[in-house]
Enzyme design. Structure first.
Site, PDB file in Angstrom:
ATOM      1  N   GLY A 171       0.803  -1.222   0.000  1.00  0.00           N
ATOM      2  CA  GLY A 171       0.000   0.000   0.000  1.00  0.00           C
ATOM      3  C   GLY A 171       0.832   1.267   0.000  1.00  0.00           C
ATOM      4  N   VAL A 173       0.738   3.918   1.898  1.00  0.00           N
ATOM      5  CA  VAL A 173       1.201   4.440   3.183  1.00  0.00           C
ATOM      6  C   VAL A 173       1.771   3.336   4.073  1.00  0.00           C
ATOM      7  CG1 VAL A 173      -0.246   6.499   3.215  1.00  0.00           C
ATOM      8  CG2 VAL A 173      -1.179   4.338   4.070  1.00  0.00           C
ATOM      9  N   CYS A 174       2.092   2.196   3.462  1.00  0.00           N
ATOM     10  CA  CYS A 174       2.707   1.102   4.218  1.00  0.00           C
ATOM     11  C   CYS A 174       4.187   1.023   3.858  1.00  0.00           C
ATOM     12  CB  CYS A 174       2.027  -0.226   3.890  1.00  0.00           C
ATOM     13  SG  CYS A 174       2.591  -1.573   4.938  1.00  0.00           S
ATOM     14  N   ILE A 175       5.037   0.948   4.875  1.00  0.00           N
ATOM     15  CA  ILE A 175       6.482   0.893   4.631  1.00  0.00           C
ATOM     16  C   ILE A 175       7.086  -0.390   5.200  1.00  0.00           C
ATOM     17  CG2 ILE A 175       6.844   3.382   4.400  1.00  0.00           C
ATOM     18  CD1 ILE A 175       7.604   3.480   7.350  1.00  0.00           C
ATOM     19  N   THR A 176       6.248  -1.431   5.314  1.00  0.00           N
ATOM     20  CA  THR A 176       6.727  -2.721   5.817  1.00  0.00           C
ATOM     21  C   THR A 176       7.922  -3.210   5.014  1.00  0.00           C
ATOM     22  OG1 THR A 176       4.537  -3.348   6.614  1.00  0.00           O
ATOM     23  CG2 THR A 176       6.084  -5.132   6.206  1.00  0.00           C
TER      24      THR A 176
END
Length: 325
Positions: A171, A173-176
């Site tokens: 996604g 806004v996901c920085i996994t």
């Protein structure tokens, strides 16, 4: 295993068999309900809230309520049922969530849909929660995730999940993928294809959707439902805060594991961005439906199933010809 993402793929058209896209049916049966399109807004605090959940259910769109105000969930289920609408909630996997499921059964508050919502869904505690819900609330449709491998899909289905959610960190806004080195970011569509081949129950593609055409691509590679965050951010109905910068209006959008959601800078795997204000969500949903109807017409069919049969080519990041979205 083929590794590719949405921007790497173009679907190949078939002969059109309709005179108008209005002839085309985009509805999908998912659990006990039929929805207008196979799309669901992400269960994030800046995407979904109670008023929007009511509107979506009333207008025959799927929703999943977020889990970040857990004390409100029983009243939410009761309120939706009093309105003769389906209730769709999220749960975590901590000990008190198991107690929460027991309490729902005790109070005869039975949501039609329960989404087990954690970043790494291929874990024993998720399997335990699936089995617990199926034992205590057997009528609820259980969605489990998130996962990124066929083994995970098989394990969660064996435990009793009615659907699995595929996508680890793709996604906006996901920085996994940056913080951990793991995930499906950059190859989400390939991961979806890989997982869908192992699935015997519905798959939700979660994350990485940047355009309406990506919805059709998700269906082609095995998704039954597509969860989207960024395209649903920034609307009048979006719960994100409205801010103004240099005379332009924006709404905030942040990830479920960001410090803005967690209120702390521990184990952060999300970030906050500002999304230009987009107006009514109804217009966005109508456009999605119309674009999906056009996609199905290019596939040579009248229903979503036509998309699953089309050929495709891999074009390796060239479909925008260097143009930025």
């Amino acid at each position: 295993m083929d590794v590719f993402d949405y921007e790497d793929v173009q679907l190949i058209p078939n002969k059109c068999i309709v005179k108008s896209r209005s002839e085309i049916d985009t509805t999908v049966r998912f659990g006990s309900e039929t929805f207008k399109i196979p799309v669901v807004p992400a269960n994030m605090q800046t995407i979904i809230d109670e008023p929007l959940a009511i509107w979506l259910a009333e207008n025959h769109y799927f929703y999943v309520m977020h889990r970040f105000q857990p004390e409100k969930r029983p009243a939410f289920i009761k309120m939706m049922h009093e309105r003769n609408l389906f209730a769709s909630i999220s749960v975590g996997v901590k000990d008190d969530e198991f107690d929460f499921i027991n309490q729902l059964a005790q109070d005869n508050l039975i949501p039609e849909y329960i989404t087990i919502d954690i970043a790494h869904g291929h874990s024993q505690v998720v399997i335990d929660m699936i089995q617990h819900i199926k034992k205590v609330l057997p009528k609820s449709f259980v969605i489990a995730g998130n996962v990124g491998t066929p083994e995970a899909v098989r394990d969660l289905e064996r435990a009793g999940a009615d659907a699995t959610k595929v996508g680890i960190g793709p996604g906006k806004v996901c920085i996994t993928k940056i913080k951990t080195g793991f995930g499906t970011g950059g190859w989400q569509l390939g991961a979806l294809r890989w997982c869908a081949k192992a699935a015997t129950k519905p798959i939700i593609a979660d994350g990485g959707i940047r355009t309406n055409g990506d919805i059709a691509k998700s269906i082609r590679f095995g998704a039954n439902m597509v969860m989207i965050g960024s395209l649903f951010a920034g609307h009048t109905e979006s719960p994100g805060e409205l801010v103004e910068e240099d005379g332009q209006q924006f709404k905030e959008y942040f990830g479920s594991a960001s410090e803005f959601q967690k209120g702390t800078h521990q184990n952060v795997e999300g970030k906050r961005i500002l999304v230009p204000y987009k107006g009514s969500i109804s217009d966005t949903l109508t456009e999605m439906r119309q674009d999906l109807q056009s996609s199905i017409s290019y596939a040579g069919g009248k229903r979503l199933s036509a998309l699953r049969k089309v050929d495709y080519v891999l074009v390796r990041h060239s479909i925008f010809n260097g143009d930025m979205l």
